[in-house]
Design a protein around this motif. Structure first.
Motif, PDB file in Angstrom:
ATOM      1  N   PHE A 186       0.819  -1.200   0.000  1.00 17.27           N
ATOM      2  CA  PHE A 186       0.000   0.000   0.000  1.00 17.27           C
ATOM      3  C   PHE A 186       0.860   1.260   0.000  1.00 17.27           C
ATOM      4  CE2 PHE A 186      -2.974  -3.075   1.916  1.00 17.27           C
ATOM      5  CZ  PHE A 186      -4.080  -2.875   1.100  1.00 17.27           C
ATOM      6  N   THR A 187       0.287   2.327  -0.546  1.00 18.10           N
ATOM      7  CA  THR A 187       0.876   3.660  -0.481  1.00 18.10           C
ATOM      8  C   THR A 187       0.044   4.487   0.492  1.00 18.10           C
ATOM      9  OG1 THR A 187       1.773   3.591  -2.728  1.00 18.10           O
ATOM     10  CG2 THR A 187       1.370   5.763  -1.777  1.00 18.10           C
ATOM     11  N   ASP A 188       0.701   5.017   1.528  1.00 19.89           N
ATOM     12  CA  ASP A 188       0.007   5.748   2.589  1.00 19.89           C
ATOM     13  C   ASP A 188       0.215   7.244   2.410  1.00 19.89           C
ATOM     14  OD1 ASP A 188      -0.446   3.201   3.609  1.00 19.89           O
ATOM     15  OD2 ASP A 188       1.343   3.270   4.864  1.00 19.89           O
ATOM     16  N   VAL A 189      -0.836   8.005   2.647  1.00 18.53           N
ATOM     17  CA  VAL A 189      -0.790   9.458   2.473  1.00 18.53           C
ATOM     18  C   VAL A 189      -1.414  10.138   3.685  1.00 18.53           C
ATOM     19  CG1 VAL A 189      -1.510  11.417   1.046  1.00 18.53           C
ATOM     20  CG2 VAL A 189      -0.918   9.236  -0.038  1.00 18.53           C
ATOM     21  N   VAL A 190      -0.753  11.192   4.168  1.00 14.67           N
ATOM     22  CA  VAL A 190      -1.282  12.034   5.242  1.00 14.67           C
ATOM     23  C   VAL A 190      -1.230  13.482   4.787  1.00 14.67           C
ATOM     24  CG1 VAL A 190      -0.915  12.903   7.579  1.00 14.67           C
ATOM     25  CG2 VAL A 190      -0.653  10.470   7.116  1.00 14.67           C
ATOM     26  N   VAL A 191      -2.326  14.206   4.981  1.00 14.00           N
ATOM     27  CA  VAL A 191      -2.394  15.640   4.703  1.00 14.00           C
ATOM     28  C   VAL A 191      -2.527  16.353   6.043  1.00 14.00           C
ATOM     29  CG1 VAL A 191      -3.666  17.492   3.558  1.00 14.00           C
ATOM     30  CG2 VAL A 191      -3.478  15.241   2.461  1.00 14.00           C
ATOM     31  N   GLN A 192      -1.693  17.365   6.274  1.00 15.15           N
ATOM     32  CA  GLN A 192      -1.694  18.088   7.547  1.00 15.15           C
ATOM     33  C   GLN A 192      -1.922  19.575   7.335  1.00 15.15           C
ATOM     34  OE1 GLN A 192       2.067  18.806   9.216  1.00 15.15           O
ATOM     35  NE2 GLN A 192       1.286  19.848  11.017  1.00 15.15           N
ATOM     36  N   ASP A 193      -2.858  20.130   8.100  1.00 14.13           N
ATOM     37  CA  ASP A 193      -3.053  21.576   8.153  1.00 14.13           C
ATOM     38  C   ASP A 193      -2.006  22.141   9.112  1.00 14.13           C
ATOM     39  OD1 ASP A 193      -3.837  24.200   8.656  1.00 14.13           O
ATOM     40  OD2 ASP A 193      -5.966  23.748   8.537  1.00 14.13           O
ATOM     41  N   THR A 194      -1.075  22.951   8.609  1.00 15.46           N
ATOM     42  CA  THR A 194       0.030  23.424   9.444  1.00 15.46           C
ATOM     43  C   THR A 194      -0.423  24.425  10.502  1.00 15.46           C
ATOM     44  OG1 THR A 194       0.545  25.174   7.845  1.00 15.46           O
ATOM     45  CG2 THR A 194       1.695  23.078   7.595  1.00 15.46           C
ATOM     46  N   ASP A 200       5.204   1.208 -11.679  1.00 14.80           N
ATOM     47  CA  ASP A 200       5.547   2.627 -11.712  1.00 14.80           C
ATOM     48  C   ASP A 200       5.010   3.258 -10.429  1.00 14.80           C
ATOM     49  OD1 ASP A 200       6.053   5.261 -12.137  1.00 14.80           O
ATOM     50  OD2 ASP A 200       5.071   5.397 -14.086  1.00 14.80           O
ATOM     51  N   HIS A 201       5.891   3.392  -9.417  1.00 10.53           N
ATOM     52  CA  HIS A 201       5.454   3.882  -8.115  1.00 10.53           C
ATOM     53  C   HIS A 201       4.900   5.298  -8.163  1.00 10.53           C
ATOM     54  CE1 HIS A 201       6.495   0.528  -5.592  1.00 10.53           C
ATOM     55  NE2 HIS A 201       7.722   0.472  -6.082  1.00 10.53           N
ATOM     56  N   SER A 202       5.290   6.069  -9.180  1.00  9.36           N
ATOM     57  CA  SER A 202       4.804   7.444  -9.256  1.00  9.36           C
ATOM     58  C   SER A 202       3.291   7.496  -9.479  1.00  9.36           C
ATOM     59  CB  SER A 202       5.526   8.194 -10.383  1.00  9.36           C
ATOM     60  OG  SER A 202       5.292   7.582 -11.639  1.00  9.36           O
ATOM     61  N   LEU A 232      12.614  10.734  -9.192  1.00 11.69           N
ATOM     62  CA  LEU A 232      12.281  12.036  -8.615  1.00 11.69           C
ATOM     63  C   LEU A 232      11.891  13.038  -9.699  1.00 11.69           C
ATOM     64  CD1 LEU A 232      15.032  12.339  -5.844  1.00 11.69           C
ATOM     65  CD2 LEU A 232      12.639  11.649  -5.599  1.00 11.69           C
ATOM     66  N   THR A 233      12.566  12.966 -10.845  1.00  8.41           N
ATOM     67  CA  THR A 233      12.204  13.854 -11.954  1.00  8.41           C
ATOM     68  C   THR A 233      10.793  13.561 -12.443  1.00  8.41           C
ATOM     69  OG1 THR A 233      14.516  14.037 -12.660  1.00  8.41           O
ATOM     70  CG2 THR A 233      12.822  14.602 -14.284  1.00  8.41           C
ATOM     71  N   GLY A 234      10.455  12.267 -12.539  1.00  9.65           N
ATOM     72  CA  GLY A 234       9.106  11.877 -12.946  1.00  9.65           C
ATOM     73  C   GLY A 234       8.048  12.353 -11.969  1.00  9.65           C
ATOM     74  N   ALA A 238       3.653  15.932 -10.595  1.00 10.27           N
ATOM     75  CA  ALA A 238       3.102  16.838  -9.588  1.00 10.27           C
ATOM     76  C   ALA A 238       2.765  18.196 -10.199  1.00 10.27           C
ATOM     77  CB  ALA A 238       4.098  16.999  -8.443  1.00 10.27           C
ATOM     78  N   LYS A 239       3.636  18.693 -11.060  1.00  2.28           N
ATOM     79  CA  LYS A 239       3.380  19.999 -11.680  1.00  2.28           C
ATOM     80  C   LYS A 239       2.174  19.945 -12.600  1.00  2.28           C
ATOM     81  CE  LYS A 239       8.060  21.845 -11.312  1.00  2.28           C
ATOM     82  NZ  LYS A 239       9.305  22.261 -12.020  1.00  2.28           N
ATOM     83  N   ARG A 240       1.967  18.808 -13.276  1.00  2.00           N
ATOM     84  CA  ARG A 240       0.783  18.675 -14.135  1.00  2.00           C
ATOM     85  C   ARG A 240      -0.500  18.739 -13.318  1.00  2.00           C
ATOM     86  NH1 ARG A 240       3.862  14.742 -17.151  1.00  2.00           N
ATOM     87  NH2 ARG A 240       2.820  13.037 -16.048  1.00  2.00           N
ATOM     88  N   ASP A 241      -0.418  18.322 -12.046  1.00  2.00           N
ATOM     89  CA  ASP A 241      -1.583  18.377 -11.164  1.00  2.00           C
ATOM     90  C   ASP A 241      -1.665  19.692 -10.397  1.00  2.00           C
ATOM     91  OD1 ASP A 241      -2.000  15.736 -11.964  1.00  2.00           O
ATOM     92  OD2 ASP A 241      -2.794  15.190  -9.990  1.00  2.00           O
TER      93      ASP A 241
END
Length: 697
Positions: free
Chosen positions: A14-22, A38-40, A223-225, A230-233
């Protein structure tokens, strides 16, 4: 306007994601299946879902943190990468010869030397010589360098490692070689030993430099990928990568020093466990991160994990600062098999994310630890808030046809046997990092996390005699929390060999001053004020004529005679002999501004972050209904309630006998204990051994 941090940890399943309000510290978590091809893809899908869950626009994200296993997999699996090495004339075979020793646990007659990342035909020698003091004895032959660079371009190598004799004492020749190579071959990636590991011992320094060159193309492309996707999004936030030393660094620096990310994934989990244990009031603990493919184990004493520079990666020594983490192939996707010699084994092979365990319904038909948990009723029929359904019939079929049937066992006994073998594999690894190093595991708490960690916690505690189990509120994504808890950090080392007398104070002080200036320059590149960092100094000391060193802390302030004497006194507290100063070290850390707010929120978001001190026996009593678990504040259930609701009950052999339990038996095997006290299941007629007592609906 609020800004947000995003943390992404990619595991084998699994790929885990956390979003934090600073500003407020509020957190949103989610999981998505990993995408091994392709992990990206999984990286971006996880971020999209996380931002959608938090109702956050991509432009509001100010930083992205990431733990990756790209470098680890490249070294271990020897992912093809065409790398060349330039070294001093006469030292072409340093990498091939290596050390004249054999790993302790290997068979002296069967051991095969690990494959080198660079074959001899891609190692090139150049005329030059610098002595141990840094004095140029033979000037660099630049004509040879230009010819070598042209040949490298014709060979179309991806990266070039440069490791010249005694370059750590004077980098002038290595720097010039890099300039020539890049002039003739601008597309090449160059790895210099003076930047990767400016430390003596030619073989180990060469290995570190070559491995860095070996993983640079793959980490760089990855990392380049990520940056392009990310920039496309609409994500323009800077990307930070977890390092093996427990810190983070920018993506650009990670691309240059890619080998420093070799333990990026496991280290994030330890950093998260540190904060969880601190909030729960425990400074001595053993962290167990059980994911889909492996179990990562780390012993923490007095609130600080050990840092080692004596790690083996893919059979090669890597003397870079890394947290001392032990990894074994025991996870939810570990495959159970009957080998040709008979018996039953679990791991280290894993079904991974594709096709995954049989119950995932993605074409996998091998029985795994996850399938055993599902068959025994330890897992619900759906995961990830109902987004993923588990096929219990497929799990039963896999275990029945490949384990239970051939061994003449019932389905439940076979599933229980799979789990007990996996538990003992993990317990053996815990003993190795505790008892094997002079620590009693009973003096430590067990912090269990990862997707499967809490499922095995009670069994491990019972096997090891541990009385305290700490489980965070969101154990499956704790590694991702660890990324948010982590500071910017970099390490610097400079070799200086001498007796450590007063006449050398100026030279040693100069070495420290140089490294501290490098640390300040690095912080400036990362956009951090110099006064925001914390500096830690240390020195490697050893006996005269001895081969290995002990790292001793060096007091802050100007390096003087008093500083040197205090450092030597620290060494003499353990040893009373003549010694040599070996290397000076500097570590620089810069704390992220929202860290304290995040720590407070993580400790209070559900009212409690762990259970009280309690024994495995109490867990069993609660599961039997003898203790009524309560509910924590904010409506979050007390951690003990999980045990009461569990469908699985683990009772060790001694406690089972005391309680009068007989339970299912694994027929046809004998349990024998070897020197490492791990059970060994071998064919033995009709001898029976009680395993795990389970109840299911």
């Amino acid at each position: 306007m609020s800004s947000y941090y995003v943390a992404v940890d990619i595991g084998g399943t699994f790929t885990d994601v956390v979003v934090q309000d600073t500003e407020s510290g509020k957190l949103w978590t989610n999981k998505v299946p990993s995408t091994p091809r392709d992990h990206s893809i999984g990286f971006m899908e996880g971020i999209r879902r996380g931002l959608s869950l938090a109702s956050v626009d991509a432009g509001e994200v100010s930083r992205i943190f990431h733990g990756t296993t790209i470098a680890t997999n490249a070294v271990i699996q020897r992912t093809p990468s065409k790398v060349a090495l330039i070294t001093t004339k006469g030292f072409k075979y340093v990498l091939e010869i290596g050390r004249h020793d054999i790993p302790r646990r290997e068979n002296i007659y069967a051991w095969v030397k690990p494959e080198r990342p660079v074959p001899p035909n891609l190692i090139f020698e150049v005329t030059e010589r610098i002595d141990r003091t840094g004095t140029v004895q033979t000037p660099l032959d630049e004509h040879e360098c230009f010819e070598i660079a042209k040949k490298l371009r014709r060979l179309e190598v991806e990266a070039v490692a440069v490791c010249l004799l005694y370059s750590y004492a004077n980098p002038v020749h290595e720097t010039r070689v890099a300039e020539i190579v890049l002039r003739e071959f601008p597309d090449a990636m160059v790895s210099l030993s003076t930047e990767v590991l400016p430390q003596f011992r030619e073989f180990e320094r060469t290995v570190a430099t070559v491995l860095n060159a070996y993983v640079m193309p793959q980490v760089g492309k990855y990392l380049t990928g990520l940056d392009e996707m990310a920039k496309r999004d609409g994500l323009v936030a800077p990307l930070f990568i977890m390092k093996s030393n427990g810190g983070i660094t920018s993506a650009s620096m990670a691309g240059k020093q890619a080998i420093h990310t070799v333990l990026s994934g496991p280290v994030a989990g330890v950093m998260g466990a540190l904060e969880v244990a601190k909030a729960a009031g425990y400074s001595n603990f053993i962290s167990v991160d059980v994911g889909g493919t492996s179990a990562d184990i780390c012993l923490v004493k007095d609130g600080a994990p050990d840092v080692t520079v004596e790690r083996m990666i893919g059979g090669l020594p890597l003397q870079l600062p890394m947290l001392d983490i032990s990894t074994i192939g025991a996870g939810g996707g570990s495959i159970a098999r009957i080998p040709a010699s008979g018996g039953l084994t679990v791991g280290p092979e894993s079904a991974g994310a594709d096709p995954g365990p049989a119950c995932y319904g993605q074409g996998g038909d091998e029985p795994t630890v996850t399938d055993a948990h599902l068959v025994l009723g330890h897992l619900p029929g759906q995961l990830i808030d109902g987004e993923m359904s588990l096929d219990v019939d497929a799990a039963r079929k896999a275990i029945e046809t490949k384990i239970a049937g051939p061994m003449g066992l019932s389905l439940m006994d076979a599933a229980s046997g799979i789990l007990e073998i996996a538990d003992n594999n993990m317990a053996g690894a815990i003993r190795a990092v505790s008892i094997g190093r002079g620590h009693d595991p009973r003096d430590f708490a067990l912090v269990a996390f990862g997707g499967a960690g809490p499922l095995h916690a009670c069994s491990l505690a019972d096997l090891l005699g541990i009385e305290t189990i700490v489980v965070p509120p969101t154990p499956g994504v704790l590694s991702t929390f660890g990324l948010l808890f982590t500071d910017l950090k970099n390490d610097y080392v400079q070799t200086y060999v001498g007796p450590g007398g007063d006449e050398e104070i100026e030279t040693i002080a100069k070495a420290f001053d140089g490294m501290e200036q490098q640390a300040r320059d690095w912080l400036a590149e990362e956009g951090v004020a110099a006064d925001a960092g914390v500096l830690a100094r240390s020195a490697d000391l050893r006996y005269e004529h001895q081969g290995w060193e002990i790292t001793v802390d060096v007091p802050d302030g100007e390096f003087s005679s008093e500083t040197l004497n205090e450092t030597i006194a620290g060494f003499h507290s353990l040893h009373e002999k003549a010694l040599h100063v070996q290397s000076a070290r500097v570590s620089r850390r810069a704390r992220k501004p929202s860290r304290e707010r995040l720590r407070h929120h993580a400790a209070t978001r559900h009212g409690r972050i762990s259970g009280r001190r309690r024994s495995a026996r109490e867990a069993h009593d609660e599961a039997k209904g003898r203790v009524q678990p309560g509910a924590g504040p904010s409506g979050y259930p007390d951690i003990r309630q999980g045990y009461a609701a569990s469908r699985h009950e683990h009772i060790g052999p001694r406690r089972r006998a005391a309680a009068g339990h007989d339970g299912p038996r694994l027929a046809g095997f004998r349990r024998e204990r070897g020197p490492n006290r791990q059970p060994d299941y071998r064919k033995a007629g009709s001898i029976r051994w009680p395993l795990t007592r389970s109840r299911w609906r």
